[in-house]
Design a protein around this motif. Structure first.
Motif, mmCIF file in Angstrom:
data_model
loop_
_atom_site.group_PDB
_atom_site.id
_atom_site.type_symbol
_atom_site.label_atom_id
_atom_site.label_comp_id
_atom_site.label_asym_id
_atom_site.label_seq_id
_atom_site.Cartn_x
_atom_site.Cartn_y
_atom_site.Cartn_z
ATOM 1 N N ASP A 287 0.698 -1.596 0.180
ATOM 2 C CA ASP A 287 -0.120 -0.111 0.292
ATOM 3 C C ASP A 287 0.784 1.367 -0.189
ATOM 4 O O ASP A 287 0.594 2.632 -0.713
ATOM 5 C CB ASP A 287 -0.652 0.329 1.559
ATOM 6 C CG ASP A 287 -1.911 -0.869 1.105
ATOM 7 O OD1 ASP A 287 -2.882 -1.698 -0.497
ATOM 8 O OD2 ASP A 287 -2.958 -1.164 2.344
ATOM 9 N N CYS A 288 2.249 1.275 0.533
ATOM 10 C CA CYS A 288 2.905 2.671 0.428
ATOM 11 C C CYS A 288 3.119 2.612 -1.010
ATOM 12 O O CYS A 288 4.091 3.584 -1.510
ATOM 13 C CB CYS A 288 4.054 2.240 1.843
ATOM 14 S SG CYS A 288 3.378 2.845 3.658
ATOM 15 N N GLU A 377 -4.319 10.310 3.520
ATOM 16 C CA GLU A 377 -4.320 8.873 2.891
ATOM 17 C C GLU A 377 -3.015 8.342 2.512
ATOM 18 O O GLU A 377 -2.144 7.369 3.608
ATOM 19 C CB GLU A 377 -5.210 8.834 1.138
ATOM 20 C CG GLU A 377 -4.794 7.303 0.401
ATOM 21 C CD GLU A 377 -5.915 5.989 1.025
ATOM 22 O OE1 GLU A 377 -4.641 5.402 1.409
ATOM 23 O OE2 GLU A 377 -6.566 6.599 1.770
ATOM 24 N N GLU A 378 -1.784 9.118 2.411
ATOM 25 C CA GLU A 378 -0.667 8.738 2.251
ATOM 26 C C GLU A 378 -0.061 8.655 3.700
ATOM 27 O O GLU A 378 0.650 8.023 3.832
ATOM 28 C CB GLU A 378 0.235 9.709 1.551
ATOM 29 C CG GLU A 378 2.264 9.548 1.653
ATOM 30 C CD GLU A 378 2.971 10.484 1.031
ATOM 31 O OE1 GLU A 378 3.985 10.026 0.249
ATOM 32 O OE2 GLU A 378 1.765 11.547 0.110
ATOM 33 N N HIS A 380 -1.642 8.329 6.447
ATOM 34 C CA HIS A 380 -2.863 6.743 6.618
ATOM 35 C C HIS A 380 -1.976 5.573 6.506
ATOM 36 O O HIS A 380 -1.846 4.755 6.703
ATOM 37 C CB HIS A 380 -4.722 7.011 6.134
ATOM 38 C CG HIS A 380 -5.036 5.641 6.460
ATOM 39 N ND1 HIS A 380 -5.906 5.530 6.275
ATOM 40 C CD2 HIS A 380 -3.972 4.441 8.112
ATOM 41 C CE1 HIS A 380 -6.869 4.804 7.288
ATOM 42 N NE2 HIS A 380 -5.961 3.895 8.256
ATOM 43 N N ARG A 381 -1.403 5.294 4.869
ATOM 44 C CA ARG A 381 -1.215 4.417 4.686
ATOM 45 C C ARG A 381 0.677 3.817 5.009
ATOM 46 O O ARG A 381 0.862 2.982 5.888
ATOM 47 C CB ARG A 381 -0.546 4.666 3.434
ATOM 48 C CG ARG A 381 -1.609 4.333 2.330
ATOM 49 C CD ARG A 381 -1.219 3.756 0.687
ATOM 50 N NE ARG A 381 -0.236 4.483 0.616
ATOM 51 C CZ ARG A 381 -0.717 6.082 -0.419
ATOM 52 N NH1 ARG A 381 -1.837 6.139 -0.614
ATOM 53 N NH2 ARG A 381 0.236 6.720 -0.948
ATOM 54 N N LEU A 382 1.000 5.590 5.687
ATOM 55 C CA LEU A 382 2.403 5.017 5.977
ATOM 56 C C LEU A 382 1.490 4.660 7.708
ATOM 57 O O LEU A 382 3.073 4.406 8.268
ATOM 58 C CB LEU A 382 3.345 6.616 6.062
ATOM 59 C CG LEU A 382 4.952 6.445 6.875
ATOM 60 C CD1 LEU A 382 5.673 5.062 6.154
ATOM 61 C CD2 LEU A 382 5.032 7.770 6.856
ATOM 62 N N LEU A 383 0.998 5.827 8.341
ATOM 63 C CA LEU A 383 0.874 4.782 9.651
ATOM 64 C C LEU A 383 0.473 3.619 10.333
ATOM 65 O O LEU A 383 0.870 3.066 11.237
ATOM 66 C CB LEU A 383 0.083 5.808 10.831
ATOM 67 C CG LEU A 383 0.592 7.431 10.672
ATOM 68 C CD1 LEU A 383 -0.475 8.334 10.889
ATOM 69 C CD2 LEU A 383 1.932 7.077 11.518
ATOM 70 N N SER A 384 -0.642 3.248 9.108
ATOM 71 C CA SER A 384 -0.465 1.607 8.967
ATOM 72 C C SER A 384 0.317 0.680 8.298
ATOM 73 O O SER A 384 0.356 -0.762 9.742
ATOM 74 C CB SER A 384 -1.838 1.414 8.071
ATOM 75 O OG SER A 384 -2.756 2.444 8.160
#
Length: 534
Positions: A287-288, A377-378, A380-384
């Protein structure tokens, strides 16, 4: 029961049912169906259709899951037939799931790791969806659903699928059954539409524009932030529309440049990155990588293709992907948390240092809501990915440090970077975001209720500047204002006369000159002051 199956008794039952609906306050016989169609119409007319890339393949006329939820949520908030308890982003996402299940739209690029992903709707800007040629109401026949599904999948032109209103408008019994099934479906996803006779006269005729809705969201968000955090100045937060439009265009152009694909990316890179692993670590990492520059993807593909006989292939793959992500975010670039929101970030850190975790979480949710969708969104992906990679049982990234330490040191500057914040403060905020990555992207219930109240007020033609529930000062009448103005002015003038007469830093001649000037312009105050001290 058997008699009701005959055509004659079905017509009588339908007619009696329609009479019951009118007696209970329904303004139209098939209300749930109308609500369903209105939601679909809003979705089809308001989402942004663009050419986007998903899993290294280009798709045209797509919209994102986050955009779909935004549109549906906005429609629900402006609909007087839903109570405030029904309105939440989660319920809007559930409604989008129901719409997808009934072929209103379908996911694209759902193939990952060589397998089809589960057909679950995702409220994310990285999830893409498309509209078919037609759709079927819930509860319609399976043959009709299959025909509608095949209509958009066949490449050979076929006859246009018949529209639902032409098929079922002549059969009120079928429409009533559809209406009942839709009503049950809405209740299953915690949406309970209701109509009372009082709402018929207040029913809004038109929906507010997307620009108006966005402005209301930002206005209420800032008002709530001002109640949680002391913001000495709003100049950096309130931008002119011209600056916002310039930044939006530059970001769109930059994203367009990054998604230019070619034959090598489509055929070779996708093979290398379709790893035979489906655990949470790989999903978060891919995702990242989704919107990384092409050269980084090519480089990662080359490294992955060279790993053949390693004893711990999966662990090596993870380290390669981690290094690729770390390399991208170590480059000189603007932090994901915009620098112009520094005052908000400092206020959140102050709440964390004071132990006010609940207020800090709400302030963080509001702050993230102010970010542009692509940046949000970016983040969100990085923190996930950070949360998964920092777990104690995850792949060991370095021998001398724990995963949590490595993740904190690697990505702090990518998330927030400002000279006004110390290294400890920045890392404290980043760790807080990572540990609460599932909650910081939620919308506070209080914000939803206030926005809904404001939108309904605007729909009814109310004053846009009317109070929305916050009170930073108390409104007074013109008479009270005039009285306070005179009183405060007199007090300040008397204070000025006292300062002049008792100032020992000036000469006697200069003091007398100033007092004469004061007496010339304010004789009444001069006489009142010196009469009181004699």
């Amino acid at each position: 029961m058997a008699l009701n199956l005959t055509p004659r008794f079905r017509r009588l039952s339908s007619a009696s049912s329609l009479r019951r609906r009118r007696r209970t306050g329904h303004s139209e016989p098939f209300h749930a169906t109308q609500l369903w169609n209105n939601i679909i119409h809003a979705l089809q007319t308001q989402v942004d259709l663009r050419q986007q890339r998903r899993h290294w393949k280009m798709h045209t006329d797509c919209f994102t899951g986050a955009d779909a939820v935004d549109v549906v949520l906005s429609h629900l908030m402006q609909n007087v037939y839903f109570s405030s308890n029904d309105i939440s982003r989660l319920n809007a996402a559930r409604l989008c799931q129901a719409l997808m299940d009934h072929k209103v739209f379908y996911p694209v690029g759902s193939r990952l790791f060589g397998k089809e992903q589960e057909m679950m709707f995702e409220d994310r800007s990285s999830s893409l969806y498309k509209f078919p040629d037609s759709y079927t109401l819930p509860g319609a026949g399976k043959d009709q659903e299959m025909e509608n599904l095949l209509c958009h999948e066949r490449s050979v032109p076929k006859r246009q699928c018949p529209k639902l209103d032409k098929v079922t408008s002549l059969n009120p019994v079928v429409m009533e059954a559809h209406d009942r099934r839709i009503e049950e479906l809405l209740k299953m996803i915690n949406l309970h539409p209701s109509i009372s006779p009082n709402l018929k006269r207040k029913r809004p005729t038109t929906l507010l524009s997307k620009k108006v809705v966005e402005d209301v969201w930002k206005q209420i968000t800032l008002l709530q932030l001002l109640h949680l955090i002391h913001l000495p100045i709003l100049d950096s937060i309130l931008e002119s529309p011209l600056k916002v439009e310039r930044r939006r265009r530059s970001q769109f152009n930059r994203q367009t440049d990054l998604i230019i694909s070619n034959t090598f990316l489509d055929r070779e890179v996708s093979k290398s990155l379709n790893l035979p692993y489906t655990d949470e670590w790989f999903v978060a990492a891919v995702d990242c990588l989704e919107h990384f520059p092409d050269e980084l993807i090519v480089h990662a593909s080359e490294l992955l293709s060279q790993i053949i006989n390693d004893r711990e292939v999966a662990e090596t793959h993870k380290r390669v992907l981690f290094e690729t992500i770390a390399r991208h975010y170590s480059q000189s670039r603007e932090s994901l948390l915009c620098e112009r929101y520094l005052a908000i970030h400092a206020g959140i850190i102050e709440l964390l240092e004071s132990g006010k975790m609940g207020q800090a979480l709400e302030a963080t949710q509001l702050c993230i809501g102010l970010l542009e969708p692509s940046r949000r969104e970016e983040l969100h992906r990085l923190l996930s990915f950070m949360a998964v990679a920092a777990a104690p049982g995850a792949c060991n990234l370095q021998k001398q440090n724990t995963n949590r330490t490595v993740i904190r040191r690697t990505f702090t500057k990518a998330i927030i970077q400002n000279q006004s914040l110390s290294k400890t403060q920045a890392e404290t905020l980043v760790i807080f975001l990572m540990d609460n990555h599932t909650d910081v992207f939620k919308i506070p219930d209080s914000l939803l209720h206030m926005v809904r109240k404001k939108l309904l007020l605007l729909q009814e033609g109310g004053d846009p500047d009317a109070s929305t529930g916050f009170a930073f000062c108390q409104q007074i009448t013109q008479k009270e204002f005039d009285e306070q103005k005179i009183k405060v002015t007199m007090e300040q003038l008397q204070q000025l006369a006292q300062d002049i007469s008792q100032n020992n830093n000036i000469s006697e001649k200069e003091r007398n000159r100033l007092l004469q000037e004061f007496r010339k312009h304010h004789p009444l105050v001069f006489l009142q002051y010196f009469s009181n001290i004699i």
